[in-house]
Write a protein that holds these residues in place. Structure first.
Motif, PDB file in Angstrom:
ATOM      1  N   ALA A  13       1.021  -0.878  -0.438  1.00  0.00           N
ATOM      2  CA  ALA A  13       0.423   0.623   0.044  1.00  0.00           C
ATOM      3  C   ALA A  13       1.250   1.682   0.089  1.00  0.00           C
ATOM      4  N   PRO A  14      -0.028   2.527  -0.620  1.00  0.00           N
ATOM      5  CA  PRO A  14       1.159   3.603  -0.597  1.00  0.00           C
ATOM      6  C   PRO A  14       1.609   4.191   0.885  1.00  0.00           C
ATOM      7  N   SER A  15       0.944   3.148   2.212  1.00  0.00           N
ATOM      8  CA  SER A  15       1.447   4.172   3.724  1.00  0.00           C
ATOM      9  C   SER A  15       3.018   3.684   3.902  1.00  0.00           C
ATOM     10  N   TRP A  87       2.485   7.336  15.434  1.00  0.00           N
ATOM     11  CA  TRP A  87       1.518   7.609  16.684  1.00  0.00           C
ATOM     12  C   TRP A  87       0.374   8.655  16.166  1.00  0.00           C
ATOM     13  N   SER A  88       1.222   9.465  16.528  1.00  0.00           N
ATOM     14  CA  SER A  88       0.480  10.871  16.541  1.00  0.00           C
ATOM     15  C   SER A  88      -0.265  11.659  15.149  1.00  0.00           C
ATOM     16  N   HIS A  89      -0.677  12.018  14.693  1.00  0.00           N
ATOM     17  CA  HIS A  89      -0.590  12.943  13.413  1.00  0.00           C
ATOM     18  C   HIS A  89      -0.375  13.922  13.185  1.00  0.00           C
ATOM     19  N   ARG A  90      -1.053  14.634  14.502  1.00  0.00           N
ATOM     20  CA  ARG A  90      -0.195  15.978  14.800  1.00  0.00           C
ATOM     21  C   ARG A  90       1.015  16.375  14.778  1.00  0.00           C
ATOM     22  N   ALA A  91       1.821  15.357  15.946  1.00  0.00           N
ATOM     23  CA  ALA A  91       3.270  15.966  15.803  1.00  0.00           C
ATOM     24  C   ALA A  91       4.026  15.356  14.189  1.00  0.00           C
ATOM     25  N   GLY A  92       3.089  14.155  14.141  1.00  0.00           N
ATOM     26  CA  GLY A  92       3.989  14.150  12.213  1.00  0.00           C
ATOM     27  C   GLY A  92       3.619  15.072  12.203  1.00  0.00           C
ATOM     28  N   LEU A  93       2.502  16.371  11.488  1.00  0.00           N
ATOM     29  CA  LEU A  93       2.312  17.486  10.407  1.00  0.00           C
ATOM     30  C   LEU A  93       3.242  18.076  11.248  1.00  0.00           C
ATOM     31  N   ILE A  94       3.701  18.072  12.882  1.00  0.00           N
ATOM     32  CA  ILE A  94       4.327  19.591  13.332  1.00  0.00           C
ATOM     33  C   ILE A  94       5.180  19.309  12.490  1.00  0.00           C
ATOM     34  N   GLY A  95       6.005  18.130  13.018  1.00  0.00           N
ATOM     35  CA  GLY A  95       8.023  17.535  12.651  1.00  0.00           C
ATOM     36  C   GLY A  95       8.013  17.727  10.722  1.00  0.00           C
ATOM     37  N   SER A 146       3.934  15.544   5.771  1.00  0.00           N
ATOM     38  CA  SER A 146       3.029  16.731   6.239  1.00  0.00           C
ATOM     39  C   SER A 146       1.566  16.466   5.810  1.00  0.00           C
ATOM     40  N   LEU A 147       1.505  16.321   4.373  1.00  0.00           N
ATOM     41  CA  LEU A 147       0.604  16.496   3.595  1.00  0.00           C
ATOM     42  C   LEU A 147      -0.123  14.912   4.288  1.00  0.00           C
ATOM     43  N   ASP A 148       0.643  13.941   4.387  1.00  0.00           N
ATOM     44  CA  ASP A 148      -0.166  13.299   5.225  1.00  0.00           C
ATOM     45  C   ASP A 148      -0.928  12.712   6.295  1.00  0.00           C
TER      46      ASP A 148
END
Length: 161
Positions: A13-15, A87-95, A146-148
């Motif tokens: 999968a693309p993931s 594990w955290s979408h928010r942390a992933g977005l900020i990073g 970031s987009l993911d």
């Protein structure tokens, strides 16, 4: 069913690609972030950054090693947040956003710089271009992360309402 159809049905999968990007960026930020705490790297960064308007103010305040340490802390923080994005979408977005900012800054060193090898000119890259141009793909990787993360966060929030 042809052999191509069979192979296409077995593709990950693309993931899986996102995870490969995530952990490769964690590795990059960890290795480059750790290196900033060594004197050889601090001196190398200072040769490029101490006259650049975004960084020049740090050198009189903190010195060569202190400025490099600050950059290293930012890089390690970006890498840690990108890792936490598993594990955290928010942390992933900020990073991911921190990563995008990091590589936009490094690529901005190219503005007004002499990027071509003396005596050869375009398209023969000089050492600064060789140092900087790889950051275009690292920028794209952080943008994808970031987009993911942003899309996953939006789906989570939409499901919560």
């Amino acid at each position: 069913m042809t052999i191509i159809d069979t192979a296409l049905h077995r593709l990950p999968a693309p993931s899986a690609a996102i995870q490969a990007l995530r952990w490769s960026m964690v590795f990059i930020f960890a290795m480059f972030g750790i290196a900033k705490f060594a004197a050889y790297e601090a001196e190398g960064v200072a040769r490029i950054a101490d006259h650049y308007w975004l960084f020049a103010w740090m050198y009189p305040l903190w010195g060569v090693q202190g400025a490099s340490n600050a950059i290293g802390i930012l890089e390690l923080s970006a890498g840690a947040l990108i890792a936490a994005g598993a594990w955290s979408h928010r942390a992933g977005l900020i990073g991911g956003i921190m990563g995008v900012a990091t590589f936009l800054v490094t690529l901005s060193f190219a503005i007004g710089a002499d990027l071509w090898q003396a005596g050869y000119g375009f398209p023969f890259m000089g050492s600064l271009a060789q140092f900087l141009f790889k950051d275009a793909v690292l920028l794209a990787a952080c943008l994808a992360l970031s987009l993911d993360a942003g899309h996953r966060l939006a789906r989570t929030r939409k499901g919560a309402t």
